[in-house]
Write a protein that holds these residues in place. Structure first.
Motif, PDB file in Angstrom:
ATOM      1  N   ASN A  19       0.952  -0.831   0.096  1.00 21.05           N
ATOM      2  CA  ASN A  19      -0.086   0.211   0.320  1.00 21.05           C
ATOM      3  C   ASN A  19       0.950   1.438   0.241  1.00 21.05           C
ATOM      4  N   ALA A  20      -0.404   2.110  -0.428  1.00 15.02           N
ATOM      5  CA  ALA A  20       0.944   3.630  -0.462  1.00 15.02           C
ATOM      6  C   ALA A  20       1.759   4.073   1.302  1.00 15.02           C
ATOM      7  N   GLN A  21       2.879   4.285   0.992  1.00 21.41           N
ATOM      8  CA  GLN A  21       3.477   4.412   2.267  1.00 21.41           C
ATOM      9  C   GLN A  21       3.884   5.615   3.166  1.00 21.41           C
ATOM     10  N   VAL A  22       2.393   5.971   3.395  1.00 19.00           N
ATOM     11  CA  VAL A  22       2.083   7.409   3.558  1.00 19.00           C
ATOM     12  C   VAL A  22       3.109   8.039   4.918  1.00 19.00           C
ATOM     13  N   ASP A  23       3.593   6.931   5.824  1.00 20.24           N
ATOM     14  CA  ASP A  23       4.778   7.313   6.944  1.00 20.24           C
ATOM     15  C   ASP A  23       5.678   6.902   6.997  1.00 20.24           C
ATOM     16  N   ALA A  24       5.974   6.755   5.710  1.00 17.28           N
ATOM     17  CA  ALA A  24       7.585   6.349   5.366  1.00 17.28           C
ATOM     18  C   ALA A  24       8.472   8.040   5.028  1.00 17.28           C
ATOM     19  N   ASN A  25       9.689   7.792   5.217  1.00 18.05           N
ATOM     20  CA  ASN A  25      10.582   9.266   4.419  1.00 18.05           C
ATOM     21  C   ASN A  25      10.214   8.748   3.318  1.00 18.05           C
ATOM     22  N   PRO A  26       9.646  10.292   3.178  1.00 20.54           N
ATOM     23  CA  PRO A  26       9.980  10.924   1.423  1.00 20.54           C
ATOM     24  C   PRO A  26      10.577  10.405   0.199  1.00 20.54           C
ATOM     25  N   VAL A  27      11.409   9.501   0.776  1.00 19.55           N
ATOM     26  CA  VAL A  27      12.523   9.404  -0.499  1.00 19.55           C
ATOM     27  C   VAL A  27      12.057   7.723  -1.108  1.00 19.55           C
ATOM     28  N   TRP A  28      11.884   7.414  -0.001  1.00 19.75           N
ATOM     29  CA  TRP A  28      11.027   5.818   0.066  1.00 19.75           C
ATOM     30  C   TRP A  28       9.985   5.443  -0.289  1.00 19.75           C
ATOM     31  N   ARG A  29       9.154   7.171   0.774  1.00 18.01           N
ATOM     32  CA  ARG A  29       7.324   6.673  -0.676  1.00 18.01           C
ATOM     33  C   ARG A  29       7.579   6.565  -2.060  1.00 18.01           C
ATOM     34  N   LYS A  30       8.291   7.521  -2.212  1.00 10.84           N
ATOM     35  CA  LYS A  30       8.043   7.990  -3.720  1.00 10.84           C
ATOM     36  C   LYS A  30       8.436   6.761  -4.709  1.00 10.84           C
ATOM     37  N   LEU A  31       9.835   5.923  -4.126  1.00 10.30           N
ATOM     38  CA  LEU A  31      10.671   5.481  -4.618  1.00 10.30           C
ATOM     39  C   LEU A  31       9.655   4.291  -6.060  1.00 10.30           C
ATOM     40  N   TRP A  32       9.452   3.798  -3.307  1.00 13.17           N
ATOM     41  CA  TRP A  32       8.586   2.363  -3.706  1.00 13.17           C
ATOM     42  C   TRP A  32       6.846   3.221  -4.502  1.00 13.17           C
ATOM     43  N   GLY A  33       6.152   3.499  -4.298  1.00  9.01           N
ATOM     44  CA  GLY A  33       5.410   4.056  -4.573  1.00  9.01           C
ATOM     45  C   GLY A  33       5.431   4.047  -6.360  1.00  9.01           C
ATOM     46  N   GLY A  34       6.264   4.803  -6.995  1.00  3.84           N
ATOM     47  CA  GLY A  34       6.604   4.620  -8.531  1.00  3.84           C
ATOM     48  C   GLY A  34       6.918   2.636  -8.887  1.00  3.84           C
ATOM     49  N   LEU A  35       7.542   2.148  -8.324  1.00  2.82           N
ATOM     50  CA  LEU A  35       7.656   1.113  -8.042  1.00  2.82           C
ATOM     51  C   LEU A  35       6.482   0.244  -8.368  1.00  2.82           C
ATOM     52  N   LEU A  36       5.771   0.494  -7.287  1.00  4.17           N
ATOM     53  CA  LEU A  36       3.844  -0.187  -7.063  1.00  4.17           C
ATOM     54  C   LEU A  36       3.401   0.169  -8.581  1.00  4.17           C
ATOM     55  N   ARG A  37       3.295   1.861  -9.206  1.00  7.39           N
ATOM     56  CA  ARG A  37       2.334   2.078 -10.279  1.00  7.39           C
ATOM     57  C   ARG A  37       3.162   1.304 -11.469  1.00  7.39           C
ATOM     58  N   ALA A  38       4.680   1.038 -11.433  1.00  3.38           N
ATOM     59  CA  ALA A  38       4.670   0.226 -12.668  1.00  3.38           C
ATOM     60  C   ALA A  38       5.015  -0.653 -12.691  1.00  3.38           C
ATOM     61  N   VAL A  39       4.743  -1.577 -11.721  1.00  3.97           N
ATOM     62  CA  VAL A  39       4.531  -3.063 -11.697  1.00  3.97           C
ATOM     63  C   VAL A  39       2.849  -3.616 -12.003  1.00  3.97           C
ATOM     64  N   THR A  40       2.297  -2.440 -11.914  1.00  5.11           N
ATOM     65  CA  THR A  40       0.886  -3.001 -12.138  1.00  5.11           C
ATOM     66  C   THR A  40       0.067  -1.565 -13.229  1.00  5.11           C
ATOM     67  N   LEU A  41       0.971  -1.725 -14.013  1.00  3.56           N
ATOM     68  CA  LEU A  41       0.304  -0.833 -15.301  1.00  3.56           C
ATOM     69  C   LEU A  41      -0.566  -1.199 -16.309  1.00  3.56           C
ATOM     70  N   SER A  42      -0.767  -3.095 -16.369  1.00  3.38           N
ATOM     71  CA  SER A  42      -1.100  -3.891 -16.963  1.00  3.38           C
ATOM     72  C   SER A  42      -2.088  -4.632 -15.369  1.00  3.38           C
ATOM     73  N   GLU A  43      -2.943  -5.706 -15.564  1.00  2.65           N
ATOM     74  CA  GLU A  43      -3.573  -7.080 -14.475  1.00  2.65           C
ATOM     75  C   GLU A  43      -2.875  -7.602 -14.422  1.00  2.65           C
ATOM     76  N   ARG A  44      -2.271  -8.017 -16.017  1.00  2.00           N
ATOM     77  CA  ARG A  44      -1.212  -9.059 -15.545  1.00  2.00           C
ATOM     78  C   ARG A  44       0.140  -8.805 -14.956  1.00  2.00           C
ATOM     79  N   THR A  45       1.220  -7.845 -14.910  1.00  2.00           N
ATOM     80  CA  THR A  45       1.741  -7.727 -14.285  1.00  2.00           C
ATOM     81  C   THR A  45       1.258  -7.509 -12.840  1.00  2.00           C
ATOM     82  N   GLY A  46       0.250  -6.786 -12.255  1.00  2.00           N
ATOM     83  CA  GLY A  46       0.010  -6.756 -11.130  1.00  2.00           C
ATOM     84  C   GLY A  46      -0.530  -7.837 -10.673  1.00  2.00           C
ATOM     85  N   GLY A  47      -1.146  -8.946 -10.683  1.00  2.00           N
ATOM     86  CA  GLY A  47      -1.326 -10.191 -10.225  1.00  2.00           C
ATOM     87  C   GLY A  47      -0.403 -10.442 -10.053  1.00  2.00           C
ATOM     88  N   LEU A  48       1.095 -10.526 -10.745  1.00  2.00           N
ATOM     89  CA  LEU A  48       2.263 -11.583 -10.498  1.00  2.00           C
ATOM     90  C   LEU A  48       2.832 -10.657  -9.583  1.00  2.00           C
TER      91      LEU A  48
END
Length: 263
Positions: free
Chosen positions: A204-233
């Motif tokens: 889930n969104a890292q709302v209470d984390a260090n801002p740098v980690w929050r941005k990096l992890w959020g970007g990675l999650l959005r990247a790997v969930t661009l499709s339902e197939r990759t999101g499921g994986l």
């Protein structure tokens, strides 16, 4: 800050178009990833709710912000027979009545429930992943007072929130309050906190984390969930780690679950 009417309209439209885990969850990550995320939520809820000091088969439970009925189903799985559900939106309530014909559902704004909920008539109340969508602080506190009024003395309140250790975050459709602010509001409403535990850690969104980690992890999650197939994986790969983390850690940078008792 959006008005109450604007927020209600937002949720009516969202649930009308997507009455699934992604509609009530982290929509940007897609349905397949949210399905894995909700498997973790289910395990945490079932484990913790099973230990509350009630004989659940005889308990009367109110579920607030029922959405798709995910937590109504969880209570049923724990043996609860008497459940009342409510939601802010007609879109959810109409469908919930069809999905759960043996459960009573009401279209209710918990900040102003009127006389729909009989005072002191519930043994337990759940409000999962919905309180942070009340963006007006006065209405948030009013919602907690409504929950307390619906519970009998000694009744149990189960909620999930983000409980920030970092500064408060405010948006149009969500406000993440600090842990001290929420616990103070609960105390004012007549609740004692029993315990708090992670509900999610990485999924889930890292709302209470260090801002740098929050941005990096959020970007990675959005990247790997661009499709339902990759999101499921991605969800299937993170799931076993997330199950372990929610058991091992005492706090989380994202959603946590809290159990309170009404004084």
């Amino acid at each position: 800050m959006k008005t109450h009417g604007e927020l209600k309209g937002f949720w009516e439209r969202r649930l009308q178009s997507d009455w699934t885990e992604s509609g009530v969850g982290y929509a940007a990550l897609g349905r397949a990833f949210n399905t894995w995320m909700y498997r973790v939520r289910a395990e945490v809820f079932d484990r913790e709710a099973a230990t509350i000091p009630l004989h659940l088969p005889d308990a009367r439970v109110l579920d607030i912000g029922s959405g798709t009925g995910f937590y109504v189903r969880r209570w049923q799985g724990l043996g609860v027979k008497s459940i009342v559900g409510c939601d802010l939106t007609a879109a959810a309530v109409e469908r919930l009545r069809g999905r759960f014909p043996g459960v009573e559902f009401h279209e209710v704004d918990i900040a102003e429930p009127g006389d729909v909920l009989e005072p002191g008539s519930f043994d337990a109340v759940s409000a999962m992943d919905m309180l942070f969508h009340i963006t007006d602080d006065a209405r948030y506190r009013a919602a907690l007072h409504s929950v307390a009024a619906a519970l009998r003395p000694g009744g149990v309140f189960v909620l999930s929130e983000n409980f920030l250790q970092r500064p408060e975050q405010r948006g149009d459709h969500q406000v993440n309050h600090t842990l001290p602010w929420i616990t103070h509001a609960l105390d004012e409403a007549g609740f004692d906190v029993m315990r708090r535990m992670p509900m999610l850690v990485l999924m889930n969104a890292q709302v209470d984390a260090n801002p740098v980690w929050r941005k990096l992890w959020g970007g990675l999650l959005r990247a790997v969930t661009l499709s339902e197939r990759t999101g499921g994986l991605a969800g299937s790969l993170l799931y076993p780690l997330e199950r372990r983390l929610v058991r091992l850690l005492r706090e989380s940078p994202t959603t946590e679950m809290m159990i309170c008792r009404r004084r």
